[in-house]
Design a protein around this motif. Sequence first.
Motif, short mmCIF file in Angstrom:
data_model
loop_
_atom_site.label_atom_id
_atom_site.label_comp_id
_atom_site.label_asym_id
_atom_site.label_seq_id
_atom_site.Cartn_x
_atom_site.Cartn_y
_atom_site.Cartn_z
N GLY A 126 22.25 30.07 33.57
CA GLY A 126 23.05 29.64 33.81
C GLY A 126 22.87 29.15 35.33
O GLY A 126 23.10 30.52 36.03
N GLU A 127 24.56 28.02 35.43
CA GLU A 127 24.31 28.41 36.98
C GLU A 127 25.24 29.02 37.66
O GLU A 127 26.61 29.65 37.32
CB GLU A 127 25.11 26.65 36.94
N LYS A 128 24.92 29.42 39.33
CA LYS A 128 26.19 30.06 40.02
C LYS A 128 27.06 29.51 39.62
O LYS A 128 28.75 30.26 39.44
CB LYS A 128 25.45 30.27 41.39
N GLY A 129 27.30 28.53 39.58
CA GLY A 129 28.64 27.31 39.84
C GLY A 129 29.84 27.97 38.75
O GLY A 129 31.16 28.42 38.72
N GLU A 130 29.08 27.95 37.29
CA GLU A 130 29.59 27.90 35.98
C GLU A 130 29.92 29.90 36.01
O GLU A 130 31.19 30.07 35.83
CB GLU A 130 28.77 27.69 35.40
N GLN A 131 29.53 30.39 36.83
CA GLN A 131 30.40 31.81 36.74
C GLN A 131 30.90 31.68 37.96
O GLN A 131 31.47 33.07 37.43
CB GLN A 131 28.52 32.69 36.99
N VAL A 132 30.89 31.13 38.90
CA VAL A 132 30.95 31.53 39.59
C VAL A 132 33.33 31.06 38.76
O VAL A 132 33.69 31.83 39.07
CB VAL A 132 31.55 30.61 40.85
N GLU A 133 33.52 29.33 38.89
CA GLU A 133 34.47 29.34 37.79
C GLU A 133 34.66 30.15 37.20
O GLU A 133 36.71 30.61 37.14
CB GLU A 133 34.04 27.65 37.49
N GLN A 134 33.91 31.44 36.19
CA GLN A 134 34.30 31.68 34.91
C GLN A 134 34.91 33.59 35.87
O GLN A 134 36.06 33.47 35.14
CB GLN A 134 33.14 32.20 33.90
N MET A 135 34.75 33.50 36.69
CA MET A 135 35.54 34.88 37.52
C MET A 135 36.55 34.41 37.95
O MET A 135 37.45 35.03 37.90
CB MET A 135 34.14 35.35 38.75
N PHE A 136 36.35 33.11 38.63
CA PHE A 136 37.75 33.70 38.86
C PHE A 136 38.96 32.50 38.58
O PHE A 136 40.05 33.28 38.17
CB PHE A 136 38.18 32.37 40.36
N ASP A 137 38.45 32.39 37.01
CA ASP A 137 39.66 32.06 36.29
C ASP A 137 40.00 33.76 35.70
O ASP A 137 41.30 33.18 35.06
CB ASP A 137 38.90 30.75 35.18
N LYS A 138 39.50 33.92 35.63
CA LYS A 138 39.31 35.49 35.42
C LYS A 138 40.45 36.30 36.03
O LYS A 138 41.02 37.06 35.30
CB LYS A 138 38.69 36.23 34.34
N ILE A 139 40.52 36.17 37.11
CA ILE A 139 40.80 37.04 38.00
C ILE A 139 42.55 36.32 38.66
O ILE A 139 42.99 36.87 39.81
CB ILE A 139 39.87 37.89 39.01
N ALA A 140 42.05 35.01 38.70
CA ALA A 140 43.40 34.68 39.36
C ALA A 140 44.58 35.06 39.18
O ALA A 140 45.49 34.84 40.07
CB ALA A 140 43.71 32.91 38.36
N PRO A 141 45.08 35.56 37.78
CA PRO A 141 46.23 35.78 37.71
C PRO A 141 46.35 37.18 38.51
O PRO A 141 47.92 37.84 39.77
CB PRO A 141 46.51 36.87 36.24
N THR A 142 45.54 37.93 38.59
CA THR A 142 45.69 38.97 39.96
C THR A 142 44.97 38.80 41.38
O THR A 142 45.07 39.99 42.37
CB THR A 142 45.55 39.99 39.47
N TYR A 143 44.25 38.03 41.56
CA TYR A 143 43.97 38.15 42.58
C TYR A 143 44.43 38.02 43.84
O TYR A 143 44.66 38.89 44.82
CB TYR A 143 43.70 36.31 42.98
N ASP A 144 46.33 37.46 44.14
CA ASP A 144 47.15 37.16 44.86
C ASP A 144 47.16 39.09 45.47
O ASP A 144 46.63 39.10 46.84
CB ASP A 144 48.10 36.14 44.98
#
Length: 244
Positions: free
Chosen positions: A14-32
């Motif tokens: 699969g595309e790297k961009g799709e995986q990066v999007e999936q990863m950041f969607d997942k960690i968004a609540p705790t990212y900051d």
Amino acid sequence: MYQQEEIKPYQASGEKGEQVEQMFDKIAPTYDKLNHRLSWNIDKVWRKKAVGQLAPYSPKRLLDIATGTGDFAIQLAQTLNPDEVVGADLSEGMMEVGREKVSSAGLSDIIRFEREDCMHLSFDDNSFDAVTAAFGIRNFANLELGLREMCRVLRHGGHLSVVELTHPVHFPIKQLFWLYSHTILPVYGKLVSKDNIAYRYLTATIEAFPQGEKMVEILKKTGFSEARFRRLTFGICTMYFATK
């Protein structure tokens, strides 16, 4: 192809961009929380310096690439008093956190967020006075293509300000940073974000990303001139500045 382009969060097909999007969607609540704690809040100082590079030019329309939760966009708006800041990112999860922060800061009339593929931006040529990016361009699936797009939408005479995590090159910081990024960072990141992969991926991209003189050469190759860099905090972070 640059080495970091081959690194995908989940190392699956699969595309790297799709995986990066999936990863950041997942960690968004705790990212900051993680971002600030893992850098001991020094990331705020790095962003401030990157904003400072633009202050003498008083840009009025800015594009913040890989804006994430909007920390850099907010700092740009509060410091430079522009007419508009557009935050662009693949991850709606990250930008949703950013929209809440922008609303709380009373900046919704200045900052807006757009879901954009940084390899294929929807904005017209010569649209912005300045383009910025903080800790995001190493996630590009195609570094040169992404930088060419950033250059394309920047007006002639406009400026690029980038701050990116890099690996130190001198003893003993190089060794200490390697130990920290391969032990404390991924373990703590996993505990807080509940993602087994994200912070190991981020460490791998830091180590693989071209930095310093090599990155300056890439900036010039992709359409920028007068490119320069400055290492911050013993080389843990590097700041770049270039002109179209």
